[in-house]
Design a protein around this motif. Sequence first.
Motif, mmCIF file in Angstrom:
data_model
loop_
_atom_site.group_PDB
_atom_site.id
_atom_site.type_symbol
_atom_site.label_atom_id
_atom_site.label_comp_id
_atom_site.label_asym_id
_atom_site.label_seq_id
_atom_site.Cartn_x
_atom_site.Cartn_y
_atom_site.Cartn_z
ATOM 1 N N LEU A 108 -48.582 37.711 -7.399
ATOM 2 C CA LEU A 108 -48.120 38.628 -6.282
ATOM 3 C C LEU A 108 -49.403 39.318 -5.735
ATOM 4 C CD1 LEU A 108 -45.658 40.691 -8.434
ATOM 5 C CD2 LEU A 108 -45.168 39.405 -6.402
ATOM 6 N N LEU A 109 -50.530 39.472 -6.617
ATOM 7 C CA LEU A 109 -51.837 39.852 -5.923
ATOM 8 C C LEU A 109 -52.250 38.783 -4.896
ATOM 9 C CD1 LEU A 109 -53.732 41.180 -9.390
ATOM 10 C CD2 LEU A 109 -52.648 42.494 -7.150
ATOM 11 N N THR A 120 -46.883 45.183 4.705
ATOM 12 C CA THR A 120 -45.965 46.522 4.632
ATOM 13 C C THR A 120 -45.262 46.136 3.387
ATOM 14 O OG1 THR A 120 -44.215 45.569 6.061
ATOM 15 C CG2 THR A 120 -45.918 47.025 7.071
ATOM 16 N N MET A 121 -44.600 47.132 2.868
ATOM 17 C CA MET A 121 -43.444 46.862 1.797
ATOM 18 C C MET A 121 -42.417 46.194 2.296
ATOM 19 S SD MET A 121 -44.522 47.899 -1.128
ATOM 20 C CE MET A 121 -43.127 48.114 -2.075
ATOM 21 N N ASP A 122 -42.208 46.391 3.443
ATOM 22 C CA ASP A 122 -40.801 45.538 4.261
ATOM 23 C C ASP A 122 -41.062 44.180 4.053
ATOM 24 O OD1 ASP A 122 -39.551 47.825 4.582
ATOM 25 O OD2 ASP A 122 -39.947 47.910 6.954
ATOM 26 N N ALA A 127 -39.879 38.957 1.282
ATOM 27 C CA ALA A 127 -40.305 37.651 0.556
ATOM 28 C C ALA A 127 -40.099 37.570 -0.774
ATOM 29 C CB ALA A 127 -41.992 37.821 0.830
ATOM 30 N N LEU A 128 -39.867 38.594 -1.301
ATOM 31 C CA LEU A 128 -39.662 38.849 -2.741
ATOM 32 C C LEU A 128 -38.130 38.410 -3.051
ATOM 33 C CD1 LEU A 128 -41.764 41.459 -4.586
ATOM 34 C CD2 LEU A 128 -42.157 38.990 -4.611
ATOM 35 N N ALA A 129 -37.150 39.288 -2.134
ATOM 36 C CA ALA A 129 -36.043 39.114 -2.113
ATOM 37 C C ALA A 129 -35.486 37.558 -2.095
ATOM 38 C CB ALA A 129 -35.327 39.776 -1.186
ATOM 39 N N LEU A 130 -36.204 36.825 -1.091
ATOM 40 C CA LEU A 130 -36.005 35.345 -0.977
ATOM 41 C C LEU A 130 -36.589 34.639 -2.089
ATOM 42 C CD1 LEU A 130 -36.948 35.009 2.776
ATOM 43 C CD2 LEU A 130 -34.628 34.846 1.937
ATOM 44 N N ARG A 131 -37.471 34.919 -2.611
ATOM 45 C CA ARG A 131 -38.135 34.298 -3.781
ATOM 46 C C ARG A 131 -36.978 34.428 -5.011
ATOM 47 N NH1 ARG A 131 -43.962 35.448 -6.134
ATOM 48 N NH2 ARG A 131 -44.407 35.102 -4.025
ATOM 49 N N ILE A 132 -36.471 35.719 -5.144
ATOM 50 C CA ILE A 132 -35.527 35.899 -6.286
ATOM 51 C C ILE A 132 -34.185 35.039 -6.076
ATOM 52 C CG2 ILE A 132 -33.715 37.591 -7.019
ATOM 53 C CD1 ILE A 132 -36.061 39.622 -6.712
#
Length: 171
Positions: A108-109, A120-122, A127-132
């Motif tokens: 993540l870092l 941005t957080m968006d 990206a994290l939603a797609l990774r999940i």
Amino acid sequence: MAEHSSSAGENHSQPAAASDPRLAFVYAEAVRGLLHQQNVVESLNTRAGNLIFATAFVSSLLGGRALLDGLGLWDWLALALLFLIGLLVVIMLWPYYAYTFRFDPEQLLQDFVDKDPSGTMDVMHRALALRIKTDMASNWRIIQRLRMSLQLALFLLLLELLAWLLAITRV
């Protein structure tokens, strides 16, 4: 109305990024789905434990009675079914390390702080939603194997119960 001058420590080089609440919602739902998947795995492990108890109970109670008269065809069938149930329980309880229920902090870092400190957080939520989604698909393959093993083992338990009863009645 008096205007206040900005303090010397403020950074005016980046405009305030408007956060899209839809991305935050999608990310939260993705995390919720991943947590649900983790609960499913824990539930399957609990059910496998219950299956061990039920199989041991049936085998000791009925098997002990059936084997008093020696080994017949139904006894051998019941023992074979007991072995198959044991094999399926081992498959269900085998420690799978391919599950992905959390993110690696170092990754993540690297991805969101070191490579793009102005991200941005968006961007991060997307990206994290797609990774999940990818992780959930990978987890689901293992979960399906566990679920099928549990269903087959439960069916075999019923057959084992029937075999022991037939062995007791000497049909």
